[in-house]
Design a protein around this motif. Structure first.
Motif, PDB file in Angstrom:
ATOM      1  N   SER A  41     -44.268   7.002 -41.556  1.00 58.65           N
ATOM      2  CA  SER A  41     -44.750   8.217 -42.217  1.00 58.65           C
ATOM      3  C   SER A  41     -45.354   7.844 -43.571  1.00 58.65           C
ATOM      4  O   SER A  41     -45.030   6.809 -44.149  1.00 58.65           O
ATOM      5  CB  SER A  41     -43.596   9.199 -42.403  1.00 58.65           C
ATOM      6  N   ARG A  42     -46.210   8.693 -44.062  1.00 57.32           N
ATOM      7  CA  ARG A  42     -46.812   8.435 -45.380  1.00 57.32           C
ATOM      8  C   ARG A  42     -45.733   8.296 -46.441  1.00 57.32           C
ATOM      9  O   ARG A  42     -45.780   7.418 -47.289  1.00 57.32           O
ATOM     10  CB  ARG A  42     -47.760   9.575 -45.753  1.00 57.32           C
ATOM     11  N   CYS A  95     -48.892  17.689 -45.214  1.00 52.27           N
ATOM     12  CA  CYS A  95     -48.140  16.435 -45.324  1.00 52.27           C
ATOM     13  C   CYS A  95     -47.081  16.494 -46.418  1.00 52.27           C
ATOM     14  O   CYS A  95     -46.101  15.764 -46.370  1.00 52.27           O
ATOM     15  CB  CYS A  95     -49.086  15.267 -45.554  1.00 52.27           C
ATOM     16  N   ASP A 106     -50.886  14.597 -49.598  1.00 52.90           N
ATOM     17  CA  ASP A 106     -51.926  15.441 -49.013  1.00 52.90           C
ATOM     18  C   ASP A 106     -53.335  14.904 -49.240  1.00 52.90           C
ATOM     19  O   ASP A 106     -54.305  15.524 -48.794  1.00 52.90           O
ATOM     20  CB  ASP A 106     -51.837  16.861 -49.597  1.00 52.90           C
ATOM     21  N   THR A 142     -53.280  15.536 -34.169  1.00 54.52           N
ATOM     22  CA  THR A 142     -54.539  16.185 -34.509  1.00 54.52           C
ATOM     23  C   THR A 142     -55.469  16.173 -33.295  1.00 54.52           C
ATOM     24  O   THR A 142     -55.442  15.259 -32.477  1.00 54.52           O
ATOM     25  CB  THR A 142     -55.193  15.484 -35.702  1.00 54.52           C
ATOM     26  N   LEU A 152     -55.988  18.065 -44.212  1.00 57.78           N
ATOM     27  CA  LEU A 152     -55.369  18.433 -42.936  1.00 57.78           C
ATOM     28  C   LEU A 152     -54.984  19.916 -42.949  1.00 57.78           C
ATOM     29  O   LEU A 152     -54.268  20.374 -43.850  1.00 57.78           O
ATOM     30  CB  LEU A 152     -54.131  17.565 -42.702  1.00 57.78           C
ATOM     31  N   VAL A 190     -53.585  12.041 -37.011  1.00 60.96           N
ATOM     32  CA  VAL A 190     -52.305  12.239 -37.695  1.00 60.96           C
ATOM     33  C   VAL A 190     -51.275  12.732 -36.681  1.00 60.96           C
ATOM     34  O   VAL A 190     -51.527  13.694 -35.948  1.00 60.96           O
ATOM     35  CB  VAL A 190     -52.418  13.255 -38.849  1.00 60.96           C
ATOM     36  N   TYR A 192     -48.045  14.587 -36.507  1.00 57.35           N
ATOM     37  CA  TYR A 192     -47.324  15.496 -37.382  1.00 57.35           C
ATOM     38  C   TYR A 192     -45.994  15.821 -36.724  1.00 57.35           C
ATOM     39  O   TYR A 192     -45.939  16.387 -35.629  1.00 57.35           O
ATOM     40  CB  TYR A 192     -48.154  16.766 -37.589  1.00 57.35           C
ATOM     41  N   TYR A 205     -40.946  17.917 -42.559  1.00 61.47           N
ATOM     42  CA  TYR A 205     -42.338  17.691 -42.146  1.00 61.47           C
ATOM     43  C   TYR A 205     -42.741  16.259 -42.452  1.00 61.47           C
ATOM     44  O   TYR A 205     -42.424  15.733 -43.525  1.00 61.47           O
ATOM     45  CB  TYR A 205     -43.268  18.654 -42.891  1.00 61.47           C
ATOM     46  N   CYS A 207     -46.088  13.330 -41.934  1.00 60.02           N
ATOM     47  CA  CYS A 207     -47.374  12.846 -41.435  1.00 60.02           C
ATOM     48  C   CYS A 207     -47.278  11.345 -41.208  1.00 60.02           C
ATOM     49  O   CYS A 207     -46.980  10.584 -42.135  1.00 60.02           O
ATOM     50  CB  CYS A 207     -48.478  13.104 -42.460  1.00 60.02           C
ATOM     51  N   ASP A 209     -49.780   8.390 -39.927  1.00 63.03           N
ATOM     52  CA  ASP A 209     -51.172   8.111 -39.556  1.00 63.03           C
ATOM     53  C   ASP A 209     -51.186   7.117 -38.409  1.00 63.03           C
ATOM     54  O   ASP A 209     -50.511   6.086 -38.449  1.00 63.03           O
ATOM     55  CB  ASP A 209     -51.911   7.572 -40.780  1.00 63.03           C
TER      56      ASP A 209
END
Ligand SMILES: [Cu+2]
Length: 313
Positions: A41-42, A95, A106, A142, A152, A190, A192, A205, A207, A209
Motif C-alpha cells: 500500500s502507499r 487514498c 492522494d 480501477t 482517484l 490502483v 483499492y 482504506y 491504495c 498501486d
C-alpha cells in the motif's frame, strides 16, 4: 466527525490496559490495526518501515505534501462509515480516506511504488495486523482506462468489488487474502482495499498501486529472463514513467507480483537505490516500535483519551 489524527498511540495505550497486553508485549508487533504490505500500500511503502520504496520520488513527495511521515501506517481508518464509502470519502481523497493526516497519499502520480499482477491471476494479499478484528475485506480495481495522472475518484472504481473476503483468520500477524483478479486490466491501476470492521466502528482504506502488462507487450517472454526481470522491476516500478516498465517481464511476475519494496528495514538501503526484492509476508512491523511506541504512549496519553478509546473499541 472524522478522526483527523493518527491515534495509534492512544489505541496502543488502550490495548495496554486490556488483557491483550501480554500478547502485545510477548511476541507481537506494536500495530493495533493494519494495512496491505503485499501488494504494498502507499501508506506502508512510504512509511519509515517501507524500506527502499520509502526513498522513492513518489514517497518523498507524499511525505512532503503530508507535512509528516507516515509513521502510523496501520491507522488509516474512518469510524462510523457504515458502508457509505462513496458519500463519506470525497473524490480525490480516496487514498487518504479523507483524513488530513494522510493527505500526501492522494497525490496523482504515475510512479508510486507498485506491484506487478497478472490479469485473471490470483491476488495474494498480505494485510498486516496484530489484533484481530472481524469484518469484510472488499477489493476494487480501477476500471480499464484509468489515468493515474488524475486524482482517484469513485468514478474510477466499479460500483462493486471484484472480490470480498469475510472474517479471515489472523495468522502470524497478517491476514492472507486471495482473490481472482479481473482479466481485462492493463497497465498501471490502483487496487483499492476497504476493510469494513464488524467488531469495531472503523473502516480501513488502502491504495496499492499495481501494474498489469500493457496489452501491446503481452507476448510471452523467454523463461530465462525471469530472475533478472524480477530483480529489475522494483527500480522500474519506482522510477519509470506511466506505462513504462511492464515490458517483457510479465511471466516473471505471478499474481502475487514483484513488490517494489516491502519488509526491508527502513535504514537498510540508501534512498537512491530503490532496488529491493520482496520479502513479503510477515516482515512488517517489529518489536522495537512497540518498545519505543508503548513507552511514549504510556507517558503521553491522557486518561480521557484512554477512556474514549476503550469505549470506541
Ligand atoms: Cu485495529
Amino acid at each position: 466527525m472524522r478522526r483527523t489524527t493518527a491515534p495509534r498511540a492512544a489505541a496502543l495505550a488502550a490495548a495496554a490496559l486490556s488483557p491483550i497486553l501480554p500478547v502485545l508485549l510477548g511476541a507481537g508487533p506494536a500495530q493495533a490495526h493494519g494495512a496491505p504490505t503485499t501488494p504494498v500500500s502507499r501508506v506502508y511503502a512510504c512509511s519509515p518501515e517501507g524500506g527502499p520504496a520509502a526513498g522513492s520520488a513518489a514517497c518523498r513527495a507524499a511525505v512532503a505534501a503530508n507535512g509528516a511521515p507516515f509513521t502510523a501506517w496501520d491507522n488509516l481508518r474512518v469510524p462510523d462509515v457504515g458502508g457509505r464509502d462513496r458519500s463519506t470519502i470525497p473524490d480525490g481523497k480516496l487514498c487518504s480516506g479523507g483524513l488530513p493526516a494522510y493527505r500526501g497519499l492522494d497525490l496523482a502520480r504515475s510512479d508510486w511504488p507498485s506491484t506487478r499482477l497478472t490479469p485473471g491471476g490470483t491476488l495474494r494479499m498480505t494485510y498486516v495486523s496484530t489484533i484481530p478484528h472481524t469484518g469484510t475485506f472488499a477489493f476494487y480495481l480501477t476500471k480499464p482506462g484509468y489515468d493515474p495522472s488524475q486524482p482517484l475518484t469513485w468514478d474510477d472504481l466499479p460500483e462493486r468489488p471484484f472480490a470480498e473476503v469475510r472474517d479471515p483468520a489472523l495468522r502470524d500477524g497478517a491476514y492472507r487474502l486471495t482473490a481472482k483478479l479481473p482479466a481485462d486490466r492493463a497497465g498501471r491501476q490502483v487496487l483499492y482495499t476497504v476493510w469494513r470492521n464488524s467488531s469495531t466502528p472503523d473502516t480501513y482504506y488502502s491504495c496499492s498501486d499495481v501494474v498489469f502488462p500493457d496489452k501491446a507487450a503481452a507476448a510471452p517472454p523467454p523463461a530465462a529472463k525471469t530472475t533478472a526481470a524480477a530483480a529489475k522491476s522494483p527500480s522500474a516500478a519506482v522510477s519509470a514513467p506511466a506505462g513504462a516498465g511492464t515490458g517483457t517481464t510479465t511471466s516473471a511476475a505471478p499474481a502475487r507480483g514483484t513488490v517494489a519494496a516491502s519488509g526491508a528495514p527502513a535504514a537498510a538501503a540508501p534512498a537512491s537505490t530503490p532496488v529491493a526484492s520482496a520479502s513479503g509476508a510477515g516482515a512488517g512491523p517489529s518489536a522495537p516500535l512497540l518498545a519505543g511506541g508503548a513507552a511514549a504512549v504510556l507517558v503521553l496519553t491522557g486518561g480521557a483519551t484512554l477512556v474514549l478509546r476503550l469505549r470506541r473499541r
